[in-house]
Motif scaffolding. Structure first.
Motif, PDB file in Angstrom:
ATOM      1  N   PRO A 166       0.818  -1.214   0.000  1.00  0.00           N
ATOM      2  CA  PRO A 166       0.000   0.000   0.000  1.00  0.00           C
ATOM      3  C   PRO A 166       0.854   1.267   0.000  1.00  0.00           C
ATOM      4  O   PRO A 166       0.359   2.350  -0.331  1.00  0.00           O
ATOM      5  N   THR A 167       2.115   1.127   0.363  1.00  0.00           N
ATOM      6  CA  THR A 167       3.043   2.258   0.347  1.00  0.00           C
ATOM      7  C   THR A 167       4.128   1.983  -0.681  1.00  0.00           C
ATOM      8  O   THR A 167       4.425   0.825  -0.997  1.00  0.00           O
ATOM      9  N   PRO A 168       4.749   3.035  -1.237  1.00  0.00           N
ATOM     10  CA  PRO A 168       5.686   2.846  -2.343  1.00  0.00           C
ATOM     11  C   PRO A 168       6.931   2.047  -1.973  1.00  0.00           C
ATOM     12  O   PRO A 168       7.576   2.322  -0.970  1.00  0.00           O
ATOM     13  N   ARG A 169       7.221   1.058  -2.802  1.00  0.00           N
ATOM     14  CA  ARG A 169       8.429   0.245  -2.638  1.00  0.00           C
ATOM     15  C   ARG A 169       9.097   0.087  -3.998  1.00  0.00           C
ATOM     16  O   ARG A 169       8.438  -0.221  -4.992  1.00  0.00           O
ATOM     17  N   ILE A 170      10.386   0.304  -4.032  1.00  0.00           N
ATOM     18  CA  ILE A 170      11.216   0.072  -5.212  1.00  0.00           C
ATOM     19  C   ILE A 170      12.109  -1.119  -4.901  1.00  0.00           C
ATOM     20  O   ILE A 170      12.608  -1.252  -3.784  1.00  0.00           O
ATOM     21  N   CYS A 171      12.325  -1.990  -5.871  1.00  0.00           N
ATOM     22  CA  CYS A 171      13.229  -3.114  -5.641  1.00  0.00           C
ATOM     23  C   CYS A 171      14.390  -3.085  -6.627  1.00  0.00           C
ATOM     24  O   CYS A 171      14.272  -2.556  -7.742  1.00  0.00           O
ATOM     25  N   VAL A 172      15.506  -3.630  -6.192  1.00  0.00           N
ATOM     26  CA  VAL A 172      16.672  -3.880  -7.037  1.00  0.00           C
ATOM     27  C   VAL A 172      17.044  -5.334  -6.839  1.00  0.00           C
ATOM     28  O   VAL A 172      17.153  -5.793  -5.696  1.00  0.00           O
ATOM     29  N   VAL A 173      17.226  -6.067  -7.923  1.00  0.00           N
ATOM     30  CA  VAL A 173      17.535  -7.495  -7.839  1.00  0.00           C
ATOM     31  C   VAL A 173      18.832  -7.773  -8.588  1.00  0.00           C
ATOM     32  O   VAL A 173      18.972  -7.398  -9.757  1.00  0.00           O
ATOM     33  N   GLY A 174      19.780  -8.414  -7.916  1.00  0.00           N
ATOM     34  CA  GLY A 174      21.014  -8.763  -8.605  1.00  0.00           C
ATOM     35  C   GLY A 174      22.170  -8.917  -7.640  1.00  0.00           C
ATOM     36  O   GLY A 174      22.049  -8.674  -6.430  1.00  0.00           O
ATOM     37  N   ARG A 175      23.306  -9.328  -8.181  1.00  0.00           N
ATOM     38  CA  ARG A 175      24.506  -9.443  -7.365  1.00  0.00           C
ATOM     39  C   ARG A 175      24.955  -8.071  -6.883  1.00  0.00           C
ATOM     40  O   ARG A 175      24.853  -7.087  -7.619  1.00  0.00           O
ATOM     41  N   LEU A 176      25.456  -8.021  -5.676  1.00  0.00           N
ATOM     42  CA  LEU A 176      25.920  -6.761  -5.120  1.00  0.00           C
ATOM     43  C   LEU A 176      27.406  -6.593  -5.463  1.00  0.00           C
ATOM     44  O   LEU A 176      28.304  -6.993  -4.716  1.00  0.00           O
ATOM     45  N   VAL A 177      27.617  -6.016  -6.626  1.00  0.00           N
ATOM     46  CA  VAL A 177      28.954  -5.735  -7.153  1.00  0.00           C
ATOM     47  C   VAL A 177      28.936  -4.321  -7.727  1.00  0.00           C
ATOM     48  O   VAL A 177      27.864  -3.796  -8.044  1.00  0.00           O
ATOM     49  N   PRO A 178      30.099  -3.683  -7.859  1.00  0.00           N
ATOM     50  CA  PRO A 178      30.113  -2.274  -8.270  1.00  0.00           C
ATOM     51  C   PRO A 178      29.381  -1.965  -9.570  1.00  0.00           C
ATOM     52  O   PRO A 178      28.672  -0.954  -9.662  1.00  0.00           O
ATOM     53  N   HIS A 179      29.531  -2.825 -10.589  1.00  0.00           N
ATOM     54  CA  HIS A 179      28.956  -2.473 -11.886  1.00  0.00           C
ATOM     55  C   HIS A 179      27.432  -2.620 -11.935  1.00  0.00           C
ATOM     56  O   HIS A 179      26.813  -2.221 -12.922  1.00  0.00           O
ATOM     57  N   LYS A 180      26.824  -3.158 -10.876  1.00  0.00           N
ATOM     58  CA  LYS A 180      25.359  -3.158 -10.813  1.00  0.00           C
ATOM     59  C   LYS A 180      24.820  -1.794 -10.385  1.00  0.00           C
ATOM     60  O   LYS A 180      23.623  -1.526 -10.508  1.00  0.00           O
ATOM     61  N   GLN A 181      25.707  -0.941  -9.838  1.00  0.00           N
ATOM     62  CA  GLN A 181      25.395   0.464  -9.545  1.00  0.00           C
ATOM     63  C   GLN A 181      24.140   0.642  -8.686  1.00  0.00           C
ATOM     64  O   GLN A 181      23.318   1.515  -8.923  1.00  0.00           O
ATOM     65  N   VAL A 182      24.022  -0.189  -7.659  1.00  0.00           N
ATOM     66  CA  VAL A 182      22.885  -0.083  -6.749  1.00  0.00           C
ATOM     67  C   VAL A 182      22.865   1.283  -6.062  1.00  0.00           C
ATOM     68  O   VAL A 182      21.814   1.784  -5.659  1.00  0.00           O
ATOM     69  N   GLU A 183      24.021   1.913  -5.976  1.00  0.00           N
ATOM     70  CA  GLU A 183      24.106   3.251  -5.393  1.00  0.00           C
ATOM     71  C   GLU A 183      23.157   4.227  -6.076  1.00  0.00           C
ATOM     72  O   GLU A 183      22.618   5.147  -5.434  1.00  0.00           O
ATOM     73  N   HIS A 184      22.928   4.067  -7.366  1.00  0.00           N
ATOM     74  CA  HIS A 184      22.042   4.971  -8.091  1.00  0.00           C
ATOM     75  C   HIS A 184      20.603   4.858  -7.588  1.00  0.00           C
ATOM     76  O   HIS A 184      19.874   5.857  -7.537  1.00  0.00           O
ATOM     77  N   ALA A 185      20.193   3.648  -7.213  1.00  0.00           N
ATOM     78  CA  ALA A 185      18.850   3.465  -6.656  1.00  0.00           C
ATOM     79  C   ALA A 185      18.775   4.072  -5.256  1.00  0.00           C
ATOM     80  O   ALA A 185      17.753   4.667  -4.881  1.00  0.00           O
ATOM     81  N   ILE A 186      19.853   3.937  -4.494  1.00  0.00           N
ATOM     82  CA  ILE A 186      19.892   4.547  -3.160  1.00  0.00           C
ATOM     83  C   ILE A 186      19.827   6.070  -3.285  1.00  0.00           C
ATOM     84  O   ILE A 186      19.123   6.742  -2.520  1.00  0.00           O
ATOM     85  N   ASP A 187      20.533   6.614  -4.272  1.00  0.00           N
ATOM     86  CA  ASP A 187      20.470   8.064  -4.520  1.00  0.00           C
ATOM     87  C   ASP A 187      19.042   8.503  -4.836  1.00  0.00           C
ATOM     88  O   ASP A 187      18.592   9.572  -4.403  1.00  0.00           O
ATOM     89  N   ALA A 188      18.344   7.706  -5.620  1.00  0.00           N
ATOM     90  CA  ALA A 188      16.967   8.050  -5.994  1.00  0.00           C
ATOM     91  C   ALA A 188      16.071   8.096  -4.760  1.00  0.00           C
ATOM     92  O   ALA A 188      15.233   8.995  -4.620  1.00  0.00           O
ATOM     93  N   VAL A 189      16.233   7.127  -3.872  1.00  0.00           N
ATOM     94  CA  VAL A 189      15.441   7.112  -2.645  1.00  0.00           C
ATOM     95  C   VAL A 189      15.768   8.335  -1.790  1.00  0.00           C
ATOM     96  O   VAL A 189      14.866   8.977  -1.232  1.00  0.00           O
ATOM     97  N   ALA A 190      17.042   8.678  -1.717  1.00  0.00           N
ATOM     98  CA  ALA A 190      17.439   9.855  -0.940  1.00  0.00           C
ATOM     99  C   ALA A 190      16.818  11.123  -1.528  1.00  0.00           C
ATOM    100  O   ALA A 190      16.382  12.011  -0.787  1.00  0.00           O
TER     101      ALA A 190
END
Length: 373
Positions: free
Chosen positions: A186-210
């Motif tokens: 019922p509340t907004p959730r974003i997901c990221v799925v994949g290996r946690l390695v630098p080239h997956k750039q999960v930081e960009h999703a964290i930046d978006a949440v911030a």
């Protein structure tokens, strides 16, 4: 036939992902047709050194680095028994199997690692790795059949000098999404799925949440997957002041993964490079659209821009697109319906049949008819 797959990981490895699922799906297809299949891969603590699963013999030895040398020597010395065809899975580095056997070799490439080498291995190691992938491998395998998982990967291989007529395109398939047993959050959730390695750039999703934290105080990011970049990402979430909004789930089983996909409003795929992006179809099976980078390559085929998801070019555009889907329910649901429809477009069965034709033709010493599946 006896087909040997040389791959650095398997799906039971915590760092395994979509490329490993592809390999094992193709292997199961060959087993279903009566062939013997062996997968040589690195050892890890989540599976025994030797086992048979779904008719596939797994031989796990060494680490993700020395697996290349171990596999090369084992093939050279005949330790896998009589092998009729070798599938050399080139995840950046090939296994150099062309030098270890006179049997036919099929080279499987998910994507070219041009952008990843300097990110994961900056300096001399990355330079040497890219030279092997871009200069040495195309010459070593100049008479071999290739399989690419997308048009984007085929075009990149052609740029490296691989003859386009030797490259068959066989896409990833999609499994029907299981009934997750959970409702959309019922509340907004974003997901990221994949290996946690630098080239997956999960930081960009964290930046978006911030960036959206002030406007959406109940927004949560679910990070699904494990990898050696885990601690750095946790520290990054703390540094951005959103550690309470980012949930690191680690490695989860299939049931839990689909529950998280089903409850998400949108999936972010900020990866630097994707041969296809199998998680796009998995999310689509739950009518969850994806936002990804168009420059990643295979995403331009797994996502139909503005029909099944959104393709962007920069981190700021990624944030803007995620914000748009969080705030525009009508657009989000429209793209979700498109993603669901597209998830039925590609099947593992058709991909397995095409892969079998490639391997059978290679064993017979002939080039298969033009294949795209």
């Amino acid at each position: 036939m006896h087909v040997l797959f040389c791959n650095w990981r398997d799906t039971r490895n915590p760092e395994g992902g979509g490329s490993e699922r592809y390999v094992e799906s193709m292997a199961r297809g060959l087993v279903a047709e009566g062939h013997r299949v062996t997968i040589a891969c690195a050892a890890h603590g989540h599976a025994p050194p030797d086992e048979v699963v779904d008719g596939i013999r797994f031989v796990r030895r060494g680490t993700k680095l020395d697996i290349y040398l171990r596999t090369f020597l084992a093939l050279l010395l005949g330790r896998y028994g009589k092998v009729d065809v070798v599938v050399d899975v080139q995840n950046g580095l090939p296994f150099f199997t062309r030098l270890a056997t006179r049997k036919p070799v099929v080279v499987l490439v998910h994507h070219v690692h041009r952008e990843q080498w300097p990110v994961v291995y900056p300096g001399l190691i990355g330079t040497i790795g890219w030279w092997i992938e871009s200069r040495f491998a195309p010459v070593l395998y100049r008479h071999c059949q290739y399989v690419a998982v997308s048009i984007a990967t085929k075009l990149e291989l052609i740029e490296l000098g691989v003859d386009g007529d030797r490259i068959a395109i066989i896409h990833n398939g999609n499994d029907p999404a299981p009934v997750a047993g959970v409702l959309r959050s019922p509340t907004p959730r974003i997901c990221v799925v994949g290996r946690l390695v630098p080239h997956k750039q999960v930081e960009h999703a964290i930046d978006a949440v911030a960036a959206m934290a002030a406007d959406h105080p109940d927004l949560v990011l679910d990070v699904i997957g494990a990898g050696w970049w885990d601690e750095e990402l946790r520290a990054y979430a703390v540094a951005r002041g959103v550690s309470d909004r980012v949930v690191f789930h680690g490695f989860v089983d299939g049931t839990r993964k689909h529950e998280l996909l089903a409850q998400s409003w949108v999936m972010a795929l900020p990866s630097l490079k994707e041969g296809w992006g199998i998680v796009v179809g998995e999310a689509g099976g739950h009518a969850t659209p994806t936002v990804a980078y168009s420059t990643a390559g295979g995403t331009t085929e797994s996502i139909d821009h503005k029909d099944t998801g959104l393709l962007v070019d920069t981190p700021s555009q990624l944030t803007a697109a995620l914000r748009e889907l969080i705030e525009d329910r009508e657009l989000r649901e429209f793209l979700g319906r498109g993603a669901l429809a597209k998830s039925f477009t590609f099947s593992w069965e058709s991909s397995q049949q095409a892969f079998s034709r490639v391997v059978t033709a290679a064993a017979a010493g002939r080039r298969p008819a033009r294949i795209r599946a």
